[in-house]
Design a protein around this motif. Structure first.
Motif, PDB file in Angstrom:
ATOM      1  N   SER A  52       0.709  -1.203  -0.027  1.00 55.36           N
ATOM      2  CA  SER A  52      -0.189   0.269   0.311  1.00 55.36           C
ATOM      3  C   SER A  52       0.903   0.854  -0.046  1.00 55.36           C
ATOM      4  O   SER A  52       0.217   2.045   0.158  1.00 55.36           O
ATOM      5  CB  SER A  52      -1.268  -0.214   1.370  1.00 55.36           C
ATOM      6  N   GLY A  53       2.698   0.805  -0.420  1.00 60.17           N
ATOM      7  CA  GLY A  53       2.911   2.939   0.007  1.00 60.17           C
ATOM      8  C   GLY A  53       3.238   3.277  -1.250  1.00 60.17           C
ATOM      9  O   GLY A  53       3.342   4.322  -1.143  1.00 60.17           O
ATOM     10  N   LEU A  54       2.740   2.636  -2.942  1.00 59.24           N
ATOM     11  CA  LEU A  54       3.116   3.458  -3.359  1.00 59.24           C
ATOM     12  C   LEU A  54       2.014   4.348  -3.744  1.00 59.24           C
ATOM     13  O   LEU A  54       1.046   4.028  -4.373  1.00 59.24           O
ATOM     14  CB  LEU A  54       3.396   2.759  -4.605  1.00 59.24           C
ATOM     15  N   ARG A  55       2.704   5.259  -4.481  1.00 58.21           N
ATOM     16  CA  ARG A  55       1.041   6.340  -4.447  1.00 58.21           C
ATOM     17  C   ARG A  55       1.575   6.581  -6.379  1.00 58.21           C
ATOM     18  O   ARG A  55       1.335   6.881  -7.259  1.00 58.21           O
ATOM     19  CB  ARG A  55       0.580   7.247  -3.696  1.00 58.21           C
ATOM     20  N   GLY A  56       2.553   8.378  -6.039  1.00 58.88           N
ATOM     21  CA  GLY A  56       2.981   8.797  -7.150  1.00 58.88           C
ATOM     22  C   GLY A  56       2.571  10.268  -7.622  1.00 58.88           C
ATOM     23  O   GLY A  56       2.783  10.508  -8.513  1.00 58.88           O
ATOM     24  N   ALA A  57       2.257  10.850  -6.793  1.00 54.92           N
ATOM     25  CA  ALA A  57       2.252  12.808  -7.324  1.00 54.92           C
ATOM     26  C   ALA A  57       3.359  13.196  -7.303  1.00 54.92           C
ATOM     27  O   ALA A  57       3.009  14.262  -8.495  1.00 54.92           O
ATOM     28  CB  ALA A  57       1.713  13.596  -6.161  1.00 54.92           C
ATOM     29  N   ILE A  58       4.840  12.651  -7.109  1.00 57.14           N
ATOM     30  CA  ILE A  58       5.861  13.441  -7.299  1.00 57.14           C
ATOM     31  C   ILE A  58       6.472  12.714  -8.729  1.00 57.14           C
ATOM     32  O   ILE A  58       7.058  13.755  -9.677  1.00 57.14           O
ATOM     33  CB  ILE A  58       7.045  13.000  -6.381  1.00 57.14           C
TER      34      ILE A  58
END
Length: 136
Positions: A52-58
């Motif tokens: 659950s740690g990946l997202r990606g705004a950066i």
């Protein structure tokens, strides 16, 4: 918007590489941290962190900036599109399945956070990790 530039093969490889990197970093760093903790992080907690740690705004911001600076705008658009597919997968695919994973692994939810007493850390375990062997 970059929809015409989606390369699904590249997106798939990117997603797999991101997941593999995340799994390696979570389990490797947890193994190091567990040497200092009186109560090691259970494997099921580590699995949830990796999942659950990946997202990606950066990543999106960097891809758009890179697109603006590239001479070949088509390649830049492919980078942005691949980044967007990866972010959408991690947000909706992984984020949406986190509750199911928590339930399947039997991770308690809605419990007060664990407060670790620094005095209970294993004596010398953390210091040994921080000492540079090349420095006298």
């Amino acid at each position: 918007l970059y929809v015409d530039n989606i390369d699904f093969k590249l997106a798939g490889v990117t997603i797999l590489a991101c997941l593999a990197g995340r799994v390696l970093q979570v389990f490797l760093l947890s193994a190091i941290v567990n040497r200092c903790r009186p109560r090691p992080l259970p494997l099921r907690f580590q699995a949830v962190m990796a999942h659950s740690g990946l997202r990606g705004a950066i990543a999106v911001a960097l891809a758009v900036q890179m697109h603006d600076e590239m001479e070949d705008k088509r390649k830049g658009a492919t980078v942005v599109a691949t980044t967007m597919v990866t972010v959408l997968f991690t947000v909706f695919g992984l984020g949406g399945s986190t509750k199911m994973l928590l339930d399947r692994l039997g991770v308690d939810q809605g419990v007060p956070p664990y407060e670790e007493d620094p005095a209970m850390l294993r004596a010398g375990a953390c210091e040994a990790l921080l000492i540079d062997p090349l420095v006298d």
